[in-house]
Design an enzyme around this catalytic site. Sequence first.
Site, PDB file in Angstrom:
ATOM      1  CD  GLN A  70     -37.652 -18.879  26.010  1.00 35.18           C
ATOM      2  OE1 GLN A  70     -36.776 -18.448  25.260  1.00 35.18           O
ATOM      3  NE2 GLN A  70     -38.392 -18.077  26.764  1.00 35.18           N
ATOM      4  CE1 TYR A  79     -38.828 -15.366  29.481  1.00 34.26           C
ATOM      5  CE2 TYR A  79     -36.964 -15.153  27.976  1.00 34.26           C
ATOM      6  CZ  TYR A  79     -37.471 -15.484  29.214  1.00 34.26           C
ATOM      7  OH  TYR A  79     -36.629 -15.944  30.195  1.00 34.26           O
ATOM      8  CG  ASP A 132     -40.839 -19.387  35.021  1.00 36.02           C
ATOM      9  OD1 ASP A 132     -40.651 -18.854  33.914  1.00 36.02           O
ATOM     10  OD2 ASP A 132     -40.025 -20.171  35.548  1.00 36.02           O
ATOM     11  NE  ARG A 153     -33.073 -13.493  36.263  1.00 33.73           N
ATOM     12  CZ  ARG A 153     -33.434 -14.003  35.099  1.00 33.73           C
ATOM     13  NH1 ARG A 153     -32.618 -13.899  34.060  1.00 33.73           N
ATOM     14  NH2 ARG A 153     -34.595 -14.619  34.965  1.00 33.73           N
ATOM     15  CE  LYS A 182     -37.623 -23.327  29.753  1.00 34.76           C
ATOM     16  NZ  LYS A 182     -37.301 -22.493  30.939  1.00 34.76           N
ATOM     17  CG  HIS A 211     -36.632 -18.637  34.808  1.00 34.71           C
ATOM     18  ND1 HIS A 211     -37.700 -18.364  33.994  1.00 34.71           N
ATOM     19  CD2 HIS A 211     -35.566 -18.100  34.184  1.00 34.71           C
ATOM     20  CE1 HIS A 211     -37.296 -17.680  32.940  1.00 34.71           C
ATOM     21  NE2 HIS A 211     -35.984 -17.512  33.036  1.00 34.71           N
ATOM     22  NE  ARG A 225     -31.141 -17.905  35.603  1.00 31.78           N
ATOM     23  CZ  ARG A 225     -31.378 -17.364  34.406  1.00 31.78           C
ATOM     24  NH1 ARG A 225     -30.873 -16.191  34.097  1.00 31.78           N
ATOM     25  NH2 ARG A 225     -32.113 -18.005  33.523  1.00 31.78           N
ATOM     26  NE  ARG A 258     -25.103 -27.969  37.213  1.00 30.97           N
ATOM     27  CZ  ARG A 258     -26.219 -27.332  36.882  1.00 30.97           C
ATOM     28  NH1 ARG A 258     -27.154 -27.952  36.162  1.00 30.97           N
ATOM     29  NH2 ARG A 258     -26.424 -26.083  37.245  1.00 30.97           N
ATOM     30  NE  ARG A 273     -26.983 -21.478  36.276  1.00 28.20           N
ATOM     31  CZ  ARG A 273     -28.122 -21.431  36.956  1.00 28.20           C
ATOM     32  NH1 ARG A 273     -28.785 -22.544  37.228  1.00 28.20           N
ATOM     33  NH2 ARG A 273     -28.615 -20.279  37.362  1.00 28.20           N
TER      34      ARG A 273
END
Length: 353
Positions: free
Chosen positions: A90, A92, A120, A127, A187, A211, A214, A253, A273
């Site tokens: 990933q 940035y 994004d 946050r 992404k 995202h 968030r 989940r 998560r």
Amino acid sequence: MAYQRVWFRPRILRDVSTVDWSTTILGQKSSLPVYISATALGKLGHPEGELTLTRAAAKTGVIQMIATLASCAFDDILDAAAPGQTFFLQLYVNRDREITRKYVQHAEARGVKGLFITVDAPQLGRREKDMRMKVVDEDAGAEVQKGHEVKKDQGVARAISSFIDPSLSWKDIPWFRSITKMPIILKGIGSAEDAVLAYEAGVQGIVLSNHGGRQLDTARSGIEVLVEVVSALRLRGYWPDPRFEIYVDGGVRRASDVLKAIALGATAVGVGRPFLYAFCAYGQEGVEKAIQIFRDEFEMNMRLLGAKAIKDIVPEMVDAKSLSSHFVMTPQDNLFQNTYQPLQLAKFQESKL
């Protein structure tokens, strides 16, 4: 909550004595149609940070996506891998493109199989729970920021993300294609219009994502965007295309959530998560247990759906009409309610004066 607005339409009287939920993601074998999504600062939850994910992924045949803002050094993660273990990266994008070029090419040289460019986050969202924390634990910070000045008064996320380039745009895609032969995935796609542009830009895939909820408040979840994206691509003759894959992350989940996304057109989903919770509480064993729970649920749900393999999970197996309405009654999500604590209102004591 969006996944609860998608309903199953199971088929019966099919021989499901054996079921197979293995698949390929960007041509790489995976024991599940799930990859470990990139999440930052693993050492905030466990002393070994992302290495717990790496070792669990190796034992279970699941692909790990390495975060730019991982607590562990990139090379330490790769050095902990099993022979032949598959990784995605990933990214940035740094304001200094030379730093980005070196990072991407180093990842490719180390054998990383896919570049997931986060698109994004030109600015980090507000946050508020994070901002209340303020202090950054130096030992748990992002490895990529070591040696750089870090502001500690705006929360962990903003403190470690000041290098992200807000000027990133479609004109940069050819440059990325010129510096790497890795498949490029964007992404953070949130609309059909941008999914079409991504296909036309020649990338190999997209991740539909808000995202983790968030960034932009009230942005739709990936599963909600999926239906319109597939429809728009099909309308233009772009879909299906084996050279272009669609992924979804956020809110997954259960294996049933994954199967709903696959039925609607996704190749695989990213899970973040749940694996964080697992390794924060139980380390590597927790992640392995979480993956085993997914396996058990895949076996059960695929049998109940009447699907022997991933290819048998088709759009006709779900009713997704309710996804287009944001004002419907849905079953209460007890799992969500019991996991996430709402912000508490301040309580004032009555003065005795």
